[in-house]
Write an enzyme that holds these catalytic residues in place. Structure first.
Site, mmCIF file in Angstrom:
data_model
loop_
_atom_site.group_PDB
_atom_site.id
_atom_site.type_symbol
_atom_site.label_atom_id
_atom_site.label_comp_id
_atom_site.label_asym_id
_atom_site.label_seq_id
_atom_site.Cartn_x
_atom_site.Cartn_y
_atom_site.Cartn_z
ATOM 1 N N GLN A 18 0.832 -1.194 0.000
ATOM 2 C CA GLN A 18 0.000 0.000 0.000
ATOM 3 C C GLN A 18 0.873 1.253 0.000
ATOM 4 O OE1 GLN A 18 -3.204 -0.418 2.736
ATOM 5 N NE2 GLN A 18 -3.728 1.744 2.750
ATOM 6 N N SER A 30 4.108 -6.485 2.661
ATOM 7 C CA SER A 30 2.817 -6.347 3.339
ATOM 8 C C SER A 30 1.683 -6.856 2.451
ATOM 9 C CB SER A 30 2.603 -4.890 3.769
ATOM 10 O OG SER A 30 1.446 -4.754 4.553
ATOM 11 N N LEU A 31 0.833 -5.963 1.955
ATOM 12 C CA LEU A 31 -0.264 -6.339 1.069
ATOM 13 C C LEU A 31 0.233 -7.166 -0.111
ATOM 14 C CD1 LEU A 31 -3.261 -5.976 0.124
ATOM 15 C CD2 LEU A 31 -2.481 -3.866 -1.006
ATOM 16 N N ARG A 45 -9.610 -7.495 4.343
ATOM 17 C CA ARG A 45 -8.425 -7.064 5.106
ATOM 18 C C ARG A 45 -8.360 -5.549 5.197
ATOM 19 N NH1 ARG A 45 -2.931 -5.677 3.807
ATOM 20 N NH2 ARG A 45 -1.346 -6.617 5.190
ATOM 21 N N HIS A 102 0.668 -2.631 11.115
ATOM 22 C CA HIS A 102 1.803 -3.448 11.550
ATOM 23 C C HIS A 102 2.243 -3.083 12.963
ATOM 24 C CE1 HIS A 102 1.962 -5.362 7.700
ATOM 25 N NE2 HIS A 102 1.991 -4.190 7.103
ATOM 26 N N GLN A 106 0.804 -11.133 10.216
ATOM 27 C CA GLN A 106 1.379 -10.066 9.398
ATOM 28 C C GLN A 106 0.730 -8.716 9.669
ATOM 29 O OE1 GLN A 106 0.030 -8.751 5.799
ATOM 30 N NE2 GLN A 106 1.740 -9.538 4.594
#
Length: 307
Positions: free
Chosen positions: A11, A90-91, A115, A197, A246
């Site tokens: 992102q 991440s994503l 999510r 996170h 995560q």
């Protein structure tokens, strides 16, 4: 023996117009975008291709960016370009799992839509934030933050760039401490809607696990590197728990790239809008071979180079 890794951004790399040339010239890309529109009851073409007020909202960003990256990846593979391993920041880890054939495109798109909503709603607006720290190494940042409550390291991006996350007041305090520790360092707030996170998103991770329990995972054809451990995943049964963790854990991106480099990967292909991961990679290892696919014409160039 040369090994190639597919990398997918997270992102923040989204931008209006992303994927439009793929959609206009490839039936494979059309299938992905139209599938996403139907599954999510969203006009994915308008969301990704036109200027709008939604693309930077987390609940829309994640589905839009993943849809774009999956469409690009399908076109890349249609040119005979193959990965030996995959990773995503991440994503982007969801795209890596798709490349490794652990999830279908439809399941990836549905899951990241949920999510995004869970992450956006996990902490009330205005209470959490993230900031990039430039000019300091992770060990020095950890030392400076020791004893401060409400702030954590979110991303280990590359040497000299670490992202911190947490409560607004805690990030303000941390910024002052970091600048005092090293005058030349810079701390820049990121345009995100929450303290991603961080442990503040544990509840979002637990709710996401309930969604993941309904997803059909399939045997991996290649390994992918997990953000949480910076280690390869070869057993798909590990994936649900890793994706849950995560959401609230640090993204070990630098460590993930270093793992791949140690294990014979010498060529990296970033698939998605922008060149953020390529920039990180150059700082991690200046000798790595790096290619990018962010527009359709890039695919021809990469195919020729890797033939």
């Amino acid at each position: 023996m040369s090994k190639t890794a597919f990398l997918f951004p997270g992102q923040g790399s989204q931008k209006p117009g992303m994927g439009k040339d793929f959609y206009e010239n490839s039936s494979l890309a059309v299938e992905i975008f139209d599938c996403a529109s139907e599954l999510l009851s969203l006009n994915m073409k308008n969301l990704c291709f036109e200027e709008n007020d939604y693309l930077d909202l987390t609940e829309y960003t994640q589905a839009a960016l993943v849809t774009t990256c999956l469409a690009m990846e399908r076109v890349v593979r249609s040119f005979g370009i193959k990965a030996d391993i995959a990773a995503g920041l991440s994503l982007g880890e969801y795209c890596a799992i798709y490349t490794a054939e652990g999830m279908s495109a439809g399941d990836v798109i549905r899951t990241v839509r949920t999510r995004g909503i869970l992450m956006q709603n996990a902490v009330p607006a205005g209470q959490g934030v993230m900031a990039a720290v430039f000019g300091m190494e992770a060990t020095d940042i950890k030392e400076a933050l020791h004893g401060l409550e409400g702030v954590w390291i979110a991303n280990y991006n590359c040497p000299g760039q670490v992202v911190i996350t947490g409560e607004v007041g805690a990030i303000d305090s941390a910024s002052a401490v970091l600048k005092e520790k090293k005058k030349s360092s810079r701390v820049i707030l990121l345009n995100v809607s929450g303290p991603f996170h961080s442990p503040l998103l544990r509840s979002a991770g637990e709710k996401l696990l309930e969604v993941l329990e309904q997803v059909k995972f399939t045997e991996l054809s290649i390994p992918y590197v997990a953000n949480v451990t910076a280690k390869p995943v070869t057993d798909i049964r590990e994936t649900r728990e890793l994706l849950k963790l995560q959401v609230s854990s640090s993204v070990c991106w630098q460590q993930s790239v270093e793992y791949m480099l140690r294990n014979g990967v010498d060529t990296f292909l970033e698939i998605g809008p922008g060149k953020t991961l390529s920039g990180f990679l150059k700082k991690i290892n200046k000798d790595a071979i790096i290619y990018n696919v962010s527009c359709l014409k890039d695919v021809d160039k990469v195919a020729a180079a890797l033939a």
